[in-house]
Scaffold this motif. Sequence first.
Motif, short mmCIF file in Angstrom:
data_model
loop_
_atom_site.label_atom_id
_atom_site.label_comp_id
_atom_site.label_asym_id
_atom_site.label_seq_id
_atom_site.Cartn_x
_atom_site.Cartn_y
_atom_site.Cartn_z
N UNK A 205 0.76 -1.20 -0.50
CA UNK A 205 0.15 -0.23 -0.03
C UNK A 205 0.91 1.07 0.06
N UNK A 206 1.87 0.82 0.85
CA UNK A 206 2.58 2.38 0.27
C UNK A 206 3.40 2.63 -1.04
N UNK A 207 2.98 1.48 -1.45
CA UNK A 207 3.55 2.04 -3.06
C UNK A 207 2.45 2.29 -3.98
N UNK A 372 -1.79 0.21 19.87
CA UNK A 372 -2.85 0.66 18.40
C UNK A 372 -2.09 1.37 17.15
N UNK A 373 -1.01 1.08 17.00
CA UNK A 373 -0.11 2.20 15.49
C UNK A 373 -1.35 1.03 14.40
N UNK A 374 -0.95 -0.67 14.40
CA UNK A 374 -1.02 -1.78 13.55
C UNK A 374 -2.27 -1.34 13.39
N UNK A 442 4.67 7.60 9.25
CA UNK A 442 6.53 7.42 8.39
C UNK A 442 7.61 7.31 9.30
N UNK A 443 7.18 7.50 10.65
CA UNK A 443 8.21 6.88 11.51
C UNK A 443 7.61 5.14 11.80
N UNK A 444 6.74 5.11 12.23
CA UNK A 444 5.81 3.91 12.45
C UNK A 444 6.32 3.19 11.14
N UNK A 445 6.27 2.95 9.99
CA UNK A 445 6.65 2.50 8.80
C UNK A 445 8.06 2.20 9.05
N UNK A 446 8.68 3.41 8.96
CA UNK A 446 10.06 3.14 9.08
C UNK A 446 10.89 1.93 10.15
N UNK A 447 9.86 1.92 11.18
CA UNK A 447 10.04 0.98 12.53
C UNK A 447 9.92 -0.41 11.79
N UNK A 448 9.31 -0.44 11.19
CA UNK A 448 8.43 -2.22 10.74
C UNK A 448 9.21 -2.08 9.86
N UNK A 449 9.85 -1.48 8.52
CA UNK A 449 11.03 -1.21 7.80
C UNK A 449 12.52 -2.08 8.39
N UNK A 450 12.38 -1.34 9.61
CA UNK A 450 13.67 -2.12 10.46
C UNK A 450 13.69 -3.78 11.20
N UNK A 451 12.46 -3.40 11.59
CA UNK A 451 11.98 -5.08 12.00
C UNK A 451 11.97 -5.56 10.59
#
Length: 834
Positions: A205-207, A372-374, A442-451
């Motif tokens: 969805x980010x794409x 809650x972010x998910x 964006x920050x939340x997505x970045x954390x997921x990407x890091x995981x």
Amino acid sequence: MKKGQKKKYISARRRGSRGIITVFVTLIMVPVVAITGIMVDVSRLKLYSSQAVMAADAYGEVILSEFDNLLKELYGLFSVTQNKEGLAAIDTLAKHMGYSFNPNGDKKGLSGFMPYQDADVVLTYEKVPGASLSDNNVLMTQIAAFMKYRVVQEALEAGGILDTLGEFDSLDSDMDAMESRNEITDSCSKALGQIDDYYQELKKLAAYPDYIEERQEAFEGYSKELTDIAKSDEYAAYVEYLEDKTDIDAAKEKYDRIAEGNAADDETMTAEEQELYEKYVDVEAYKEDLEEQLEDYETAAGDNSGDPIHFDNTKETIQNLEKHAKELEKTLKTLDEQVEKLQGQLESCSEEVKEGIRTEIEDLKKITEHTDDFMGTYVLIETTHKDIQNNADNQELMEEEVPKLDTVKENLLTGNVEPGDSYWAKTVTLLWYDFLEDGGKKDFYQKLKEICESESDDDEEGDKKAGDKKKKEAEEARKKAEKELEGDEETGARDITAELAGQLGSNGASGNVPSLTDYFSGGLSFEKLAQAGSQVVDRILLAFYDFGMFSSRVSGVRPEGEEAPAGGDSEEYADYSLTKVKMSKDVNYLYGAELEYLLGGYNSSVSNLNHTRNIICGVRLAMNFASSYSVREVNETITTIADTAAKAVAATGVGAAAAPLVRVAVSGALRLAFATMETAADWSSLKARKSVVLFKRKFDELETVDALRGLLGEEFGKKYGSGSSDKKSFSLTYENYLFVLICLLVDDNTLLSRTSNLITLNVNQAQNSGDTLSTLSFKMADTVTAVEATCKVKEDFVVLPKNILELYLKGTGTESLINVLEDHYFGYSIIRGY
């Protein structure tokens, strides 16, 4: 009256009085004789009632003297004999007991003052209701009597087995913490997988903004190209060509004839024809180029495929995102609750366990804070901004507008578009909510990407895979160790057949045997014993009795530390019961699996052995898991490996958010693998009748140091050495564990019933001496431990003359009463028991 006359009168009166007195005495003596006779005969009845009580008492004792000798010799229990000879002897003795009323009853010339030779005497007995060894209370009473002077010795010889109850009680908190820690390991691994699933959908969805931008650009490029063509001089010339096609084609044909030498001598090109030819000589090539040029734009604008997102999979992707969000919300909420629960449990744990676990889980809050972010991100995408509908509108718009451009293209190729005209749409507006930029995710997505994604300088998947690899190694080591504990136990022990079970009145335990993982922590608590009150004493006493009477899987195996006699180890080792009877298949029907039957209750000996193994190994698994914290060398090594894996995921700033999950998951997997490997080694020792340390706290107490090097590194063990400690740790043998578990897991009535079944089988086996039993001649239900002995006596009135009875009492109530007394058996009963 004269004196003489007076004397004559007196004398005459006296002569008359003598007859009166005789009559009076005669009249008064008849009832006196009757009354005294009745009193004497009633006294005789009263006297023989005492004699009857004594006879009944003696007969009761005689009956009890005919006890089942085999039952007494094997198990120290008393019951009236069930064999025919013994029962016949009891009947014979009843006759002899009757001789107390007539000492010469057997015609042996005996005599004595027993005025009841003509009395009818009947001696009988009945089983007292409930007075059977099949009654658990009666059985427990006799076992308690048997063990009264033995239980102390048995407890002392059991190697401090009673202290084990206290040891287990003190481990309750650690074992509860182990269960919670294992749950957290599962939740962390589950959360990592669900986060990755969620991220993969969110990544698509980010794409989407890039995708629809490409769609818009393709449309705009197509439209712009059509516009540019329509405004070009070449297209205007092409349209003119189509309008003057007849003249132009004629000029081209004339030119070709002249050039090929096929024209008439006087055929020449006019100036006008020459101009038309030169201007439109390449017009056909222009059309071909135009078709080829527009085909690429047409394909680009009409192709809605995309990777990883496109119109057709967007709805499914958003729905998947919702599903994974809900799963994650549940998992992370559970994880948060598990962490809170474990933190509370740690307060009462041993220090090493408390500190080890607390360090591992302290950073998990960093993950659960994003719970809650998910769901919030999904809500932002779909519920708030309706992107499923936006996508549908986008697709519909493209499917509507692109064909219009295709029509324009065809019109251009046929020259039906006025040069310079552009009546079609120049662009399209596709709608979408950018949850990254506009939604602040964006920050939340970045954390997921890091995981979920890893980066490294050598372009390999080394960061995340470091944790995955170690977990995989631990999993393989655990499965290999578990395989050693799986499958059916090998045994020569017989089974309780369905035929025997029916006669025993026991259906046996139902269902499948639980696996050892079912007993991994949480399955043990001695609170039950603490709450059971006085019944605990009975249960422990009964357990000592059972362990002194019955065999187990280690019967016949020489105990650890007991040297063999001169014959060597090859000489058979024998176990003996409390009654000094050698345990063997000749006496013990389920030889090799009797104590296991007490714990499991299955009719299959293999099932009972499997059940017992799985419980004991489940206990050992929990203990060894706790030891992964208490043994300093193991704890340090596992912590280092888990930290290294977590740092690898977090390398170069990528994956830092996943570090707590990775650390806990890797540590938990390694600790479980370590515990399973140790448990497999412990089980081998227990089967060899060796003792195993209950709670390992020292390196030299480990069983699998060499094998652990493959999991924890080659330096493990070498680094720490293998020195021994002078202080001996608390250890238990196989039967020690079995004793504790029977006391803990089997209630009193069940244990007594199973004990009764074993006694029944073994008495029959000892009588039968065959390989298998089909029928039970001795049954607990038929045992008699107390009898009610009765002596009944009937005697005629012998003092009261019959003629007086008939002459003076005939037809009176007294006669009726006397007849009743003469016809009635006076019975007296005495209850006697063992």
